[in-house]
Design a protein around this motif. Structure first.
Motif, short mmCIF file in Angstrom:
data_model
loop_
_atom_site.label_atom_id
_atom_site.label_comp_id
_atom_site.label_asym_id
_atom_site.label_seq_id
_atom_site.Cartn_x
_atom_site.Cartn_y
_atom_site.Cartn_z
N ASP A 103 0.84 -1.21 0.00
CA ASP A 103 0.00 0.00 0.00
C ASP A 103 0.87 1.26 0.00
OD1 ASP A 103 -2.26 -1.63 0.13
OD2 ASP A 103 -2.49 -1.40 2.30
N ILE A 104 1.93 1.25 0.78
CA ILE A 104 2.85 2.38 0.83
C ILE A 104 3.48 2.61 -0.54
CG2 ILE A 104 5.03 3.24 1.80
CD1 ILE A 104 4.26 1.71 4.42
N GLN A 105 3.93 1.53 -1.16
CA GLN A 105 4.54 1.65 -2.48
C GLN A 105 3.56 2.23 -3.50
OE1 GLN A 105 5.87 -2.37 -3.09
NE2 GLN A 105 7.88 -1.97 -2.20
N GLY A 106 2.31 1.78 -3.43
CA GLY A 106 1.29 2.30 -4.34
C GLY A 106 1.06 3.78 -4.13
N LEU A 107 1.04 4.21 -2.89
CA LEU A 107 0.84 5.62 -2.57
C LEU A 107 2.02 6.46 -3.06
CD1 LEU A 107 -1.07 7.63 -1.12
CD2 LEU A 107 0.33 7.26 0.92
N LEU A 108 3.23 5.94 -2.84
CA LEU A 108 4.42 6.67 -3.29
C LEU A 108 4.47 6.77 -4.81
CD1 LEU A 108 7.06 5.28 -0.79
CD2 LEU A 108 5.84 7.48 -0.70
N LYS A 109 3.97 5.75 -5.48
CA LYS A 109 3.92 5.80 -6.93
C LYS A 109 2.98 6.92 -7.40
CE LYS A 109 3.24 3.00 -11.01
NZ LYS A 109 2.73 1.76 -11.58
N GLN A 110 1.89 7.12 -6.67
CA GLN A 110 0.98 8.22 -6.99
C GLN A 110 1.67 9.57 -6.82
OE1 GLN A 110 -2.43 7.12 -4.39
NE2 GLN A 110 -3.63 7.47 -6.22
N ALA A 111 2.57 9.65 -5.86
CA ALA A 111 3.29 10.91 -5.62
C ALA A 111 4.17 11.28 -6.80
CB ALA A 111 4.12 10.80 -4.34
#
Length: 148
Positions: free
Chosen positions: A138-146
């Motif tokens: 989930d963290i990786q997915g959020l960082l990818k959005q950034a």
């Protein structure tokens, strides 16, 4: 069946979980379509400090939904306190919070560094092995959005 905003807000804290969840979904739908409940942004942020897990999550989800309408930078003023949910003892709260932050990343690019930093500082070790990998994903997915 749609319910009024005032009814949905009342039902948000209902002890009957399906009733409260239905209210949450209705308020999220309204938030996607209009800024009608944007004036309640600070109240949603304050809900993150509630002793009840479900209320913390509901408040945070609704807080993030207001990013689309945040012309007064209310999210900026409350983001640090609201992000405390990323240290929640319940891993499901953290996962829902990470998912909800997608709206903040999308509509408030100036908050991306704050959100990314908070996500990177989640202590995943305190959660059961079965949840660690999911939270990290989930963290990786959020960082990818950034980055987008």
């Amino acid at each position: 069946m749609e319910i009024s905003v005032s009814d949905a807000l009342l039902r948000l804290g209902d002890k009957d979980a399906p009733t409260a969840y239905k209210a949450l979904l209705e308020l999220e739908r309204i938030s996607d379509e209009t800024g009608e409940i944007y004036p309640l942004t600070r109240e949603f942020a304050d809900m993150v400090a509630d002793e009840r897990y479900a209320m913390r999550v509901r408040g945070f989800r609704l807080f993030c939904k207001q990013a689309k309408w945040d012309v007064d930078n209310k999210l900026d003023e409350s983001i640090d306190a609201a992000l405390s949910i990323l240290d929640d003892p319940k891993p499901t709260a953290v996962r829902q919070a990470l998912a909800a932050l997608g709206d903040v990343m999308r509509y408030k690019p100036d908050l991306r560094p704050v959100v990314a930093d908070a996500a990177l500082n989640i202590d995943v070790v305190k959660y059961a092995d079965s949840m660690r990998g999911l939270i990290m994903k989930d963290i990786q997915g959020l960082l990818k959005q950034a980055e987008e």
